[in-house]
Write a protein that holds these residues in place. Sequence first.
Motif, PDB file in Angstrom:
ATOM      1  N   UNK A  30       0.839  -1.196   0.000  1.00 59.28           N
ATOM      2  CA  UNK A  30       0.000   0.000   0.000  1.00 59.28           C
ATOM      3  C   UNK A  30       0.875   1.246   0.000  1.00 59.28           C
ATOM      4  N   UNK A  31       0.252   2.383  -0.265  1.00 67.38           N
ATOM      5  CA  UNK A  31       0.945   3.668  -0.307  1.00 67.38           C
ATOM      6  C   UNK A  31       0.560   4.469   0.929  1.00 67.38           C
ATOM      7  N   UNK A  32       1.568   4.978   1.603  1.00 65.18           N
ATOM      8  CA  UNK A  32       1.384   5.787   2.811  1.00 65.18           C
ATOM      9  C   UNK A  32       1.927   7.181   2.503  1.00 65.18           C
ATOM     10  N   UNK A  33       1.055   8.171   2.456  1.00 71.37           N
ATOM     11  CA  UNK A  33       1.463   9.512   2.053  1.00 71.37           C
ATOM     12  C   UNK A  33       1.003  10.541   3.076  1.00 71.37           C
ATOM     13  N   UNK A  34       1.561  11.748   2.948  1.00 68.87           N
ATOM     14  CA  UNK A  34       1.139  12.816   3.838  1.00 68.87           C
ATOM     15  C   UNK A  34       2.257  13.788   4.132  1.00 68.87           C
ATOM     16  N   UNK A  35       2.116  14.480   5.255  1.00 67.90           N
ATOM     17  CA  UNK A  35       3.098  15.465   5.697  1.00 67.90           C
ATOM     18  C   UNK A  35       3.059  15.528   7.218  1.00 67.90           C
ATOM     19  N   UNK A  36       3.580  16.603   7.789  1.00 69.23           N
ATOM     20  CA  UNK A  36       3.653  16.690   9.246  1.00 69.23           C
ATOM     21  C   UNK A  36       2.281  16.756   9.903  1.00 69.23           C
ATOM     22  N   UNK A  37       1.265  17.171   9.145  1.00 69.62           N
ATOM     23  CA  UNK A  37      -0.057  17.392   9.730  1.00 69.62           C
ATOM     24  C   UNK A  37      -1.089  16.336   9.369  1.00 69.62           C
ATOM     25  N   UNK A  38      -0.854  15.582   8.306  1.00 62.84           N
ATOM     26  CA  UNK A  38      -1.863  14.614   7.877  1.00 62.84           C
ATOM     27  C   UNK A  38      -1.195  13.426   7.207  1.00 62.84           C
ATOM     28  N   UNK A  39      -1.931  12.328   7.129  1.00 61.12           N
ATOM     29  CA  UNK A  39      -1.430  11.162   6.416  1.00 61.12           C
ATOM     30  C   UNK A  39      -2.593  10.387   5.815  1.00 61.12           C
ATOM     31  N   UNK A  40      -2.297   9.685   4.717  1.00 55.30           N
ATOM     32  CA  UNK A  40      -3.317   8.987   3.951  1.00 55.30           C
ATOM     33  C   UNK A  40      -2.782   7.634   3.497  1.00 55.30           C
ATOM     34  N   UNK A  88       6.922  -0.035  12.817  1.00 51.57           N
ATOM     35  CA  UNK A  88       7.115   1.387  12.546  1.00 51.57           C
ATOM     36  C   UNK A  88       7.431   1.544  11.065  1.00 51.57           C
ATOM     37  N   UNK A  89       7.554   2.776  10.595  1.00 47.46           N
ATOM     38  CA  UNK A  89       7.716   2.996   9.158  1.00 47.46           C
ATOM     39  C   UNK A  89       8.721   4.105   8.870  1.00 47.46           C
ATOM     40  N   UNK A  90       9.221   4.104   7.643  1.00 49.00           N
ATOM     41  CA  UNK A  90      10.069   5.201   7.182  1.00 49.00           C
ATOM     42  C   UNK A  90       9.255   6.495   7.165  1.00 49.00           C
ATOM     43  N   UNK A  91       7.986   6.403   6.740  1.00 53.57           N
ATOM     44  CA  UNK A  91       7.133   7.593   6.750  1.00 53.57           C
ATOM     45  C   UNK A  91       7.033   8.174   8.156  1.00 53.57           C
ATOM     46  N   UNK A  92       6.883   7.310   9.156  1.00 51.07           N
ATOM     47  CA  UNK A  92       6.760   7.781  10.527  1.00 51.07           C
ATOM     48  C   UNK A  92       7.968   8.572  10.979  1.00 51.07           C
ATOM     49  N   UNK A  93       9.153   8.189  10.510  1.00 46.25           N
ATOM     50  CA  UNK A  93      10.355   8.961  10.832  1.00 46.25           C
ATOM     51  C   UNK A  93      10.407  10.244  10.011  1.00 46.25           C
ATOM     52  N   UNK A  94      10.124  10.117   8.703  1.00 43.67           N
ATOM     53  CA  UNK A  94      10.177  11.301   7.839  1.00 43.67           C
ATOM     54  C   UNK A  94       9.223  12.387   8.332  1.00 43.67           C
ATOM     55  N   UNK A  95       8.092  11.993   8.888  1.00 45.86           N
ATOM     56  CA  UNK A  95       7.084  12.951   9.334  1.00 45.86           C
ATOM     57  C   UNK A  95       7.610  13.892  10.412  1.00 45.86           C
ATOM     58  N   UNK A  96       8.677  13.496  11.100  1.00 47.87           N
ATOM     59  CA  UNK A  96       9.238  14.333  12.164  1.00 47.87           C
ATOM     60  C   UNK A  96      10.383  15.218  11.674  1.00 47.87           C
ATOM     61  N   UNK A  97      10.652  15.234  10.359  1.00 47.17           N
ATOM     62  CA  UNK A  97      11.738  16.049   9.823  1.00 47.17           C
ATOM     63  C   UNK A  97      11.239  17.424   9.382  1.00 47.17           C
ATOM     64  N   UNK A  98      12.167  18.335   9.145  1.00 46.46           N
ATOM     65  CA  UNK A  98      11.817  19.674   8.659  1.00 46.46           C
ATOM     66  C   UNK A  98      11.084  19.609   7.326  1.00 46.46           C
ATOM     67  N   UNK A  99      11.498  18.691   6.461  1.00 45.69           N
ATOM     68  CA  UNK A  99      10.897  18.603   5.132  1.00 45.69           C
ATOM     69  C   UNK A  99       9.398  18.340   5.206  1.00 45.69           C
ATOM     70  N   UNK A 100       8.975  17.542   6.180  1.00 52.77           N
ATOM     71  CA  UNK A 100       7.561  17.178   6.284  1.00 52.77           C
ATOM     72  C   UNK A 100       6.675  18.365   6.630  1.00 52.77           C
ATOM     73  N   UNK A 102       6.982  21.151   5.142  1.00 52.11           N
ATOM     74  CA  UNK A 102       6.908  21.970   3.930  1.00 52.11           C
ATOM     75  C   UNK A 102       6.468  21.197   2.695  1.00 52.11           C
ATOM     76  N   UNK A 103       6.446  19.873   2.767  1.00 53.01           N
ATOM     77  CA  UNK A 103       6.181  19.075   1.571  1.00 53.01           C
ATOM     78  C   UNK A 103       5.358  17.844   1.920  1.00 53.01           C
ATOM     79  N   UNK A 104       4.745  17.267   0.889  1.00 57.62           N
ATOM     80  CA  UNK A 104       4.007  16.012   1.012  1.00 57.62           C
ATOM     81  C   UNK A 104       4.746  14.938   0.234  1.00 57.62           C
ATOM     82  N   UNK A 105       4.892  13.761   0.841  1.00 57.09           N
ATOM     83  CA  UNK A 105       5.581  12.657   0.175  1.00 57.09           C
ATOM     84  C   UNK A 105       4.798  11.371   0.353  1.00 57.09           C
ATOM     85  N   UNK A 106       5.105  10.406  -0.500  1.00 58.39           N
ATOM     86  CA  UNK A 106       4.474   9.090  -0.430  1.00 58.39           C
ATOM     87  C   UNK A 106       5.551   8.021  -0.320  1.00 58.39           C
TER      88      UNK A 106
END
Length: 469
Positions: A30-40, A88-100, A102-106
């Motif tokens: 599956x695809x896990x996407x989002x940013x610091x404020x939301x995820x899908x 746990x997930x790579x997304x879960x770690x990325x969500x705590x970075x500065x980039x998250x 300012x940007x949305x990633x999947x």
Amino acid sequence: MRALSLAGLACLACAGTALAAQPATVRLDYIHSGNALSEHYAMDRVVIEPLPWPGDMTRTLDDTDRGINKVEVVDAKTGRLLYSRGFSTVFGEWKTTDEAAKATRAFGESVRFPKPDAPVKVRILKRDERNQFSIVWTAEVDTDALDVVRRQPPAPARPVPIRVSGASPQKVDLLILGDGYTRAELKKFEQTAKRLADYLFTVSPFKERAQDFNVWGLAVPTEESGVSRPSTDTHHASALNTRYDIFGSERYVLTTDNRALRDIAQHAPYEFIEILVNNDTYGGGGIYGQFSTAAANNDWANYLFVHEFGHHFAGLADEYYTSPVAYQASAGRPEPWEPNVTALHDPANVKWRHFVKPGTPLPTPWPKDEYEAHSREYQKVRAQLRKDNRPEAEMSKLFADDLAWTGRLFSKAPHAHAVGAFEGANYEAKGYYRSQQQCLMFDRSEAFCAVCAEAVGQTIDLYSRPARK
């Protein structure tokens, strides 16, 4: 990889026979996407993997309460819980970075489970601010549906048995994957994988539980030796797309190509994965329930292999706090889910209180100021060595000198071997505590603390028969 020996073929044949009575292995990509404020979440595909389920069908429910997330598989008609695991997930770690911010990633992710007899609901849960799990996504899965992937291309490489202790359902199956090894270097990969696996089983409690493990090796050859390190303008195509500089951290090594990882790993029995990158530069990474990585040719490869595996295998937190990381600190100090660090909101009920001897002060004094003063100077030298692209041998010597200095300092401390609550852990100098002064999750020492060792043992129990007393 090279042709298997007759002994290796026999091991694989025995493993295959033992797995024959097991249900098939289902993988939901599956695809896990989002940013610091939301995820899908969005379903990608359902796959029936080539090998049967490697796990014990009597231990399908996870009782360890670890991970940022949890997967639950429930019978769609009755609601009966069939399978669960924390992760746990790579997304879960990325969500705590500065980039998250300012940007949305999947990111691609997968959960695997034994094939059920009827349609199921696959639920992904996430911890909330109270440290409790709640459902964030549900997918209805019929593993007999027409769009389920049942046949796939032939295996790009064959697994090599490194340590076979028995039938997979009663053992922990560890798969060591190689990335960045050319065809001419496959023998080197096998030798390195065996050496590092052998070292793992010299470290307690893996040492005492070695017979509860099977270890397999598998590497798909690449055209160039080594994996990418973008910060030095090194870019190599590799089978797993593992690389350095994840989240801008020069030593952080991961793959974000989940599809490539799973499509290769599915050709060996596995519950845990460690990726060896064919590089000299210090680096590694570990995501609980996903995989870990280590620079196989580095002088500190033994430490990297075990430390990063501690993250992946048992959900252990980093106990160090003076090295730079990409993650942003949380606003408060919530109690971590990881078993080896605490916010110490209630000292009398600290999570490892059964290890604390009466009279041990909580928090526990240690030479923190002296350690931090030394560490500030050490980190300056470390950063300069990387900036100047100095030979890796100089970095290795710096690490050895630092460990020796720390050992001398800690040996004189009044609570050198006590279990208590030592402030400084989880990347934070204040507000988080580790259980002992020194542990290989804190520095490059060679042993787990008592709390980490217990957590490792609990995970071994979940996937294998408990050790005999």
